[in-house]
Design a protein around this motif. Structure first.
Motif, mmCIF file in Angstrom:
data_model
loop_
_atom_site.group_PDB
_atom_site.id
_atom_site.type_symbol
_atom_site.label_atom_id
_atom_site.label_comp_id
_atom_site.label_asym_id
_atom_site.label_seq_id
_atom_site.Cartn_x
_atom_site.Cartn_y
_atom_site.Cartn_z
ATOM 1 N N ALA A 7 41.430 33.166 59.312
ATOM 2 C CA ALA A 7 42.794 32.759 58.966
ATOM 3 C C ALA A 7 43.226 31.639 59.900
ATOM 4 C CB ALA A 7 43.758 33.942 59.075
ATOM 5 N N ALA A 8 44.277 30.952 59.511
ATOM 6 C CA ALA A 8 44.874 29.908 60.345
ATOM 7 C C ALA A 8 46.358 29.877 60.044
ATOM 8 C CB ALA A 8 44.241 28.547 60.057
ATOM 9 N N SER A 9 47.177 29.823 61.070
ATOM 10 C CA SER A 9 48.622 29.886 60.872
ATOM 11 C C SER A 9 49.133 28.617 60.202
ATOM 12 C CB SER A 9 49.338 30.101 62.209
ATOM 13 O OG SER A 9 49.074 29.026 63.089
ATOM 14 N N PHE A 10 50.212 28.775 59.471
ATOM 15 C CA PHE A 10 50.849 27.684 58.748
ATOM 16 C C PHE A 10 51.820 26.994 59.686
ATOM 17 C CE2 PHE A 10 54.679 26.710 56.037
ATOM 18 C CZ PHE A 10 54.188 25.513 55.553
ATOM 19 N N ASN A 11 51.669 25.690 59.850
ATOM 20 C CA ASN A 11 52.534 24.938 60.739
ATOM 21 C C ASN A 11 53.745 24.443 59.962
ATOM 22 O OD1 ASN A 11 53.608 23.530 62.854
ATOM 23 N ND2 ASN A 11 52.122 21.874 62.806
ATOM 24 N N ASN A 12 54.781 25.281 59.912
ATOM 25 C CA ASN A 12 55.992 24.944 59.180
ATOM 26 C C ASN A 12 56.884 24.075 60.067
ATOM 27 O OD1 ASN A 12 58.382 24.827 57.778
ATOM 28 N ND2 ASN A 12 58.401 26.986 57.216
#
Length: 297
Positions: A7-12
């Motif tokens: 997984a990879a976090s979403f850079n909002n």
């Protein structure tokens, strides 16, 4: 034989739309809440004061930060200032809690809290806290302040909307996950998991995990629609090593038929299948070609 991130976090990078306290309230409502238009369009959030007194305090403090102090719960009709003032007067005169409750219609629990100085009377509260006979604390939130909450956690099944999910910052995504597991899941040194029984609610939580960069695995109980969404401790997978550990080995397969494969700009995407989320992608031209028998591999 390289490791692949699970997984990879979403850079909002968008501005924060909702306050963190509102996101936490949404998580409590998603897991422990109910909404019934027949009861006057109130939202209820229940928690056991015996099993989880710290959660009751947390919810009360959260609602106080959002809406101000709680007040006396109406019984059939809204209490007016006359009844509250009478209750305060009787308290000063030393009247018994049960007598004040009988005269004014205000719950004994509320009067007890006024008596020991934990709360002060609020004539126009946005929420009430009611202790039931089974030691379950019910937080009742007024219809005057729940419209935004109901637009984010929608319908009687309480499905987090896509707009709400996509609006949360990474910190808020993790807050929603943490509170949901706190309320309706379990956590130990081996795993953290959430238990849910509605397919759309499960999918919404999986999407939140994806955007937060949390690897997960969803498993359904046999002959049931109840699922456990487990957050995985490992951040990477190694397919070749996994095969070796199971006593298997990669296999060359000759295939001569249609292959469906999405093509995107960077050649990879995030997929969800059989309860797992993972990165996958195209076979690049440098690794593919025609075999001696004319088969494209």
């Amino acid at each position: 034989d390289s490791k692949i991130p699970l997984a990879a976090s979403f850079n909002n990078l968008n501005d924060k739309i909702y306050e963190d306290d509102f996101v936490e309230l949404a998580a409590w409502y998603y897991t422990e809440g109910s909404y019934d238009r027949r009861s006057g369009s109130y939202v209820n959030i229940r928690q056991s004061e015996t099993a989880n007194p710290e959660y009751c305090d947390r919810i009360y403090n959260l609602l106080t930060r959002l809406f101000g102090p709680s007040g006396p719960l109406p019984r059939g009709k809204r209490l007016d200032s006359e009844m509250v003032n009478l209750a305060v007067k009787m308290l000063k005169e030393g009247s018994a809690t049960a007598k004040i409750s009988a005269v004014t219609g205000i719950s004994q629990e509320t009067i007890r809290r006024w008596k020991i100085g934990e709360r002060t009377p609020n004539l126009n509260p946005a929420f009430w806290d009611v202790k039931r006979y089974d030691d379950c604390m019910t937080f009742v939130i007024s219809s005057s302040v729940v419209s935004e909450l109901l637009s984010c956690i929608t319908g009687s099944d309480k499905i987090p909307s896509l707009d709400f999910i996509n609006s949360m910052t990474n910190t808020q995504l993790n807050l929603f996950i943490d509170v949901s597991i706190m309320a309706d899941g379990s956590e130990d040194q081996n795993q953290r998991c959430l238990i849910q029984s509605n397919e759309e609610r499960i999918k919404a939580f999986e999407m939140i995990c994806v955007l937060a960069g949390k690897p997960f695995h969803t498993s359904f109980r046999k002959n049931s629609n109840c699922a456990k969404i487990s957050l995985l401790r490992n951040e990477y997978t190694n397919p070749i090593s996994s095969l070796n550990q199971r006593g298997s080995s990669p296999e060359m397969v000759h295939y001569n038929d249609v292959i469906w494969c999405p093509r995107v700009q960077h050649g990879n995407w995030f997929a969800r299948r059989n309860g797992c989320g993972y990165f996958t992608g195209n076979t690049y031209e440098g690794y593919a070609g025609y075999s001696s028998d004319g088969t494209y591999v």
